[in-house]
Design an enzyme around this catalytic site. Structure first.
Site, PDB file in Angstrom:
ATOM      1  N   TYR A  41       0.851  -1.189   0.000  1.00  0.00           N
ATOM      2  CA  TYR A  41       0.000   0.000   0.000  1.00  0.00           C
ATOM      3  C   TYR A  41       0.886   1.238   0.000  1.00  0.00           C
ATOM      4  O   TYR A  41       1.796   1.341  -0.805  1.00  0.00           O
ATOM      5  CB  TYR A  41      -0.983  -0.066   1.180  1.00  0.00           C
ATOM      6  N   GLY A  85     -34.205 -12.632  -9.979  1.00  0.00           N
ATOM      7  CA  GLY A  85     -33.624 -11.385  -9.512  1.00  0.00           C
ATOM      8  C   GLY A  85     -32.131 -11.497  -9.290  1.00  0.00           C
ATOM      9  O   GLY A  85     -31.552 -12.591  -9.279  1.00  0.00           O
ATOM     10  N   LYS A  96     -20.124 -20.221 -10.989  1.00  0.00           N
ATOM     11  CA  LYS A  96     -19.406 -19.990 -12.246  1.00  0.00           C
ATOM     12  C   LYS A  96     -17.991 -19.500 -11.956  1.00  0.00           C
ATOM     13  O   LYS A  96     -17.022 -19.900 -12.626  1.00  0.00           O
ATOM     14  CB  LYS A  96     -20.177 -18.955 -13.074  1.00  0.00           C
TER      15      LYS A  96
END
Length: 751
Positions: A41, A85, A96
């Protein structure tokens, strides 16, 4: 072969445990020290940010963009369930994502967009473009899916692929190429009838036409009949593009004399009469899920010359999208492709078709319980063919490079294929092979601890997965109550529960036990207590008398105590040749540690015995054994009498002319690290050791538990080897999955 039975409760538990959902995120860089954090970071991260801002292509070098695909849906066409939905589609999209990782090592994140407005959907996906190397659209209803995909393709410079359309089309095309090859027909000559004018159906015809099928030879049908030139009812621009010049008006009319039927419609849409009216050497791809337009049995009843494919795994020739999308994206990502075009899809289909015509590896045949050879019942490769990862992506990549969509072409294709072979987790194929062997063996496994809910769940899972028969040692009422408490009351009727109260063999068991123990201070009353009241002894007696093929125990009692009880029934002492072998699975590697159970302080002869048993178990698990004798010293330095036996043990194997690789004594880093081995060019291992023989049982136990707790390794074992019967002893901290793995090894009769 028994079929896999899945219940609603099984599915819910699978998605809930060990933690909700199907994937998590792990760091690929060290995050331990202050320096690590400063590089990951602020301030270190500013440097790659500046590089990417100056040259966006370097994002593929400094971020995970090049191996990251988004699986995106709004849930308007979830499987065969309709509009559930966005949130209702999340389990499918998570699934998947893990398929991408499992089959092609592609990282993937699922994103569910809560909108049915195509413009909002398009805008959201387009704005996410910088994050991903590719977009996999999923479960979006037609015709919106056409608009969304086409617009995103035009607006984005990364591959956008709607798998419901093109994934099905690619696998269908691959199978059809081989079906026509067997039938002696050419794609440009055959008459094709397609039923189902949705996303998948339209994509199938478009791809087949791109491969040579003639427009007027392809008849598309929907619920209103044939889509013909001049039809106005129920039409849209995508259907109109496939309107044929034909006099046929119904599916029945269109099927007369046709060579190929493709179905992406509904159960029962095709009748036996329609099949009877098709041309000679007909091809039927009945791909409706979960039930095909016509079953292979019904089709073959009227036409023996039919080649039939479905979308189901319990029939030959499964049209399964997992054969396509992981490898299409793997090849596209590896050339930093701007798109997945028709040429890449055709290359994928042709490579799949070619693979099916080759000899099938034994491990694939084993997984399916039969020898697979190219022909009418094998026209499409199976999803677990290990060659897919290094055969399909290169074909896709070459097509992408040839058509100009590659940002970074692959220069050395041989090296690329080699890299693909090495990036998949080898433990997956080992576990898959074990599962396949278990299904083929159909072993009866006795689970000794029927009072433990984990054991009961594992037994149910073992039996429902089609591995064989599970026997539970326990009391009927107790098992019924515990299964009900686990939300599985229906499982009680599936399992066979055995104990001393309901067996007709108790007297036989007691006589056997008394014969073994009468000169060890054990009287008939003691024998009765052991045989009738101790479930571990009772289960071992069942195994000894052939009333079970394997045994699983140890989830509720410490392994040393279990071994004492088993010794009442079997000869499992150090001088009997018994050895405990524990398998550790971690980060794509499998290592066996011996002896974790029997020998307290083995000498060099014992160590040689242990090495031989460890090598035998390794071979049973599908590994070519490389044995290392471990110590704190390497080849005599530092000198210590504690290491002397580890130095002598390889010489014992030399005298025995052992038929596997072995070396030692050596430290664990030399055993497992090829670079460290290079410092000792005389050593005989040809790669990292996979069987580690340690100096004593306590060091073996420490090693296993340290790896399990600190590194998160999966532990299988100890596998009790050398007594002639498969007895697998779990640890007391075993999960349901761990216990199932032990049952599978017992079913494979590894001992």
């Amino acid at each position: 072969m028994a079929k896999n039975k899945l219940t609603r409760e099984d599915a819910l538990q699978f998605h809930m445990q060990p933690s909700p959902g199907k994937w998590e995120i792990q760091a690929t860089v060290p995050m331990t020290t202050q320096r690590d954090l400063s590089l990951a970071y602020s301030p270190g991260v500013a440097i790659p940010c500046e590089e990417i801002a100056e040259d966006p292509a370097t994002a593929y070098d400094y971020t995970n963009k090049g191996n990251l695909v988004a699986v995106i849906s709004n849930g308007t066409a979830v499987l065969g369930l309709g509009n559930l939905g966005a949130l209702g589609s999340k389990p499918v999209m998570e699934g998947k994502s893990v398929l991408f990782k499992r089959f092609a090592d592609v990282n993937s994140i699922d994103l569910e967009l809560d909108t049915e407005d195509p413009d909002e959907f398009i805008k959201a996906v387009r704005l996410l473009g910088p994050t991903f190397g590719g977009i996999n659209l999923e479960d979006i209803k037609a015709p919106e899916c056409f608009i969304i995909e086409q617009t995103l393709k035009e607006q984005m410079d990364i591959p956008v692929f709607h798998d419901d359309q093109h994934g099905t089309a690619v696998i269908c095309a691959a199978g059809l190429l081989n079906a026509l090859h067997i039938s002696g027909k050419k794609i440009e000559d055959v008459k094709i009838v397609l039923n189902g004018a949705g996303a998948a159906g339209i994509a199938c015809l478009e791809l087949l036409k791109a491969m040579g099928a003639k427009h007027d030879n392809c008849i598309m049908c929907d619920t209103k009949g044939v889509i013909y030139q001049g039809r106005t009812e129920g039409m849209n621009q995508w259907k109109s593009a496939h309107a044929a010049n034909t006099t046929a008006r119904s599916l029945d009319d269109a099927m007369k004399g046709c060579d190929v039927f493709l179905g992406v419609s509904a159960k029962g849409a095709v009748t036996q009469e329609m099949v009877a009216n098709m041309a000679d050497n007909l091809v039927i791809f009945a791909m409706a899920n979960p039930d095909p337009e016509i079953t292979p049995e019904d089709a073959h009843a009227v036409r023996e010359d039919a080649i039939v494919a479905t979308g189901r795994s319990d029939y030959p020739n499964q049209v399964n999208n997992v054969l396509g999308f992981p490898y299409l994206f793997r090849g596209a990502l590896d050339i930093h492709a701007r798109a997945i075009n028709d040429e890449m899809k055709i290359a994928c289909a042709e490579a799949l078709a070619a693979l099916a015509r080759e000899d099938v590896p034994d491990e694939v045949a084993m997984a399916y319980g039969k020898k697979l050879t190219f022909g009418r019942d094998y026209i499409i490769p199976t999803p677990f063919d290990p060659r897919l990862i290094h055969r399909i992506p290169p074909a896709v990549a070459k097509a992408g490079m040839a058509t100009g969509v590659a940002r970074r072409p692959i220069v050395d294709m041989d090296a690329y294929e080699l890299s693909l072979k090495t990036r998949m987790d080898p433990t997956q194929s080992i576990l898959r092979s074990l599962n396949a062997r278990a299904r083929a063996n159909q072993s009866t496994v006795v689970f000794a601890e029927g009072d433990d809910p984990r054991v009961l769940r594992a037994a149910v899972q073992y039996q429902r997965a089609g591995m064989g028969k599970a026997l539970i040692v326990g009391r009927e009422d107790d098992v019924r109550d515990k299964l009900a408490g686990e939300g599985m009351p229906e499982a009680y009727d599936e399992l066979e529960i055995v104990n001393a109260a309901n067996t007709s063999h108790l007297e036989t068991y007691k006589a056997f036990l008394y014969e073994r123990l009468q000169r060890k201070g054990v009287d008939m009353q003691d024998v009765h207590r052991l045989a009738a009241r101790d479930r571990h002894v009772f289960a071992a007696l069942m195994l000894a008398h052939g009333h079970a093929d394997g045994m699983v125990t140890g989830a509720t009692r410490k392994s040393a105590h279990i071994l004492e009880l088993i010794n009442h029934v079997f000869d499992a002492q150090p001088h009997d040749g018994a050895v405990g072998v524990t398998a550790l699975l971690h980060k794509g590697r499998i290592v066996l540690i011996t002896d974790t159970l029997v020998h307290e302080w083995p000498n060099e002869e014992d160590l040689a015995d242990i090495a031989e048993r460890g090598a035998a178990v390794a071979r049973e698990l599908g590994l070519e054994p490389r044995v290392a004798f471990l110590s704190f010293s390497t080849f005599g330095y530092p000198v210590s009498e504690r290491a002397e036996k580890m130095h002598k043990a390889p010489k014992v194997l030399d005298a025995r002319k052992a038929d596997f690789e072995y070396e030692g004594e050596m430290t664990v880093d030399v055993a497992l690290n090829v670079k460290a081995q290079e410092s000792y060019p005389f050593q005989r291992l040809t790669g990292p050791a996979n069987v580690l023989v340690v100096p004593a049982r306590h060091s073996a136990s420490i090693s296993v538990k340290l790896m399990q707790e600190m590194a998160g390794a999966t532990v299988i074992g100890p596998i009790l080897s050398g007594i002639g019967k498969p007895i697998q002893i779990c640890s007391t901290g075993s999960t349901v999955n761990d216990i199932v793995n032990m049952a599978v090894i017992a079913a494979c009769r590894v001992d």
